[in-house]
Design an enzyme around this catalytic site. Structure first.
Site, mmCIF file in Angstrom:
data_model
loop_
_atom_site.group_PDB
_atom_site.id
_atom_site.type_symbol
_atom_site.label_atom_id
_atom_site.label_comp_id
_atom_site.label_asym_id
_atom_site.label_seq_id
_atom_site.Cartn_x
_atom_site.Cartn_y
_atom_site.Cartn_z
ATOM 1 N N HIS A 39 -4.416 1.529 7.600
ATOM 2 C CA HIS A 39 -3.071 2.116 7.640
ATOM 3 C C HIS A 39 -2.931 3.224 6.578
ATOM 4 C CE1 HIS A 39 1.482 1.593 8.045
ATOM 5 N NE2 HIS A 39 1.359 2.345 6.968
ATOM 6 N N GLU A 40 -3.384 2.935 5.347
ATOM 7 C CA GLU A 40 -3.221 3.920 4.261
ATOM 8 C C GLU A 40 -4.147 5.116 4.443
ATOM 9 O OE1 GLU A 40 -0.612 3.609 2.618
ATOM 10 O OE2 GLU A 40 -0.263 1.504 3.107
ATOM 11 N N GLY A 55 0.845 -1.190 0.000
ATOM 12 C CA GLY A 55 0.000 0.000 0.000
ATOM 13 C C GLY A 55 0.876 1.232 0.000
HETATM 14 NI NI NI Z 1 2.612 3.480 5.754
#
Ligand code: NI
Length: 171
Positions: free
Chosen positions: A136-137, A46
């Site tokens: 997370h992204e 990602g």
């Molecule tokens: Ni990251």
């Protein structure tokens, strides 16, 4: 396609408020291609636009778990978590936070609203590992790093390590 430099903590752009994307044009398509190339070269699963210095609400992911399998590349524009439930604990790392992995507590299942390259709106449900990658992204486009989810002690130790690197190799 251009391989872009991945910026690392404590680069200020990683902490900035990102802009919503409103123009679904060739420039955006090119940026997504650059991000794909940069993510696969890293290699990563990602990447968020601020990590290459673009303060925009844009992420790319490929959470294909089977190495032999076809790539499941996705670009998500203006992504936003609209539903979340459950809890999971999984190991995370980040291309912008070198030399650190740690368990992070995340939601188990999420639903994300986003737009595609043509500007069409979609909903995507994800659970387990893909849900971790998405959280997370999406954190990245809100100026949040996985570091921020760790204990104050772990965070302080990492900051100290980065300071030491900076003294060893002056920019
Ligand atoms: Ni990251």
């Amino acid at each position: 396609m251009t391989l872009r430099k991945i910026l690392e903590y404590p680069a200020p752009v990683l902490r900035q408020e990102t802009r919503r994307i409103t123009a679904f044009n060739e420039e955006l398509k090119k940026l997504v291609e650059d991000m794909a190339e940069t993510m696969y070269a890293a290699p990563g699963i990602g990447l968020a636009a601020p990590q290459i210095g673009e303060s925009l609400k844009l992420i790319v992911i490929d959470t294909t778990s089977d190495k032999e399998g076809a790539r499941e590349f996705m670009a998500m524009i203006n992504p936003e978590i609209i539903e979340k439930e459950g809890k999971q604990l999984d190991e995370e790392g980040c291309l912008s936070v070198p030399d650190l992995t740690s368990k992070v507590k995340r939601f188990k299942k999420i639903t994300v609203a986003y737009q595609d390259l043509a500007g069409n709106s979609h909903l995507m449900a994800a659970e387990d590992r893909p849900a971790v990658v998405l959280q997370h992204e999406i954190d990245h486009i809100n100026g949040i790093l996985f570091l921020d989810h760790l204990s104050a002690l772990k965070r302080a130790l990492y900051k100290k390590k980065v300071k030491k690197w900076q003294q060893e190799e002056p920019a």
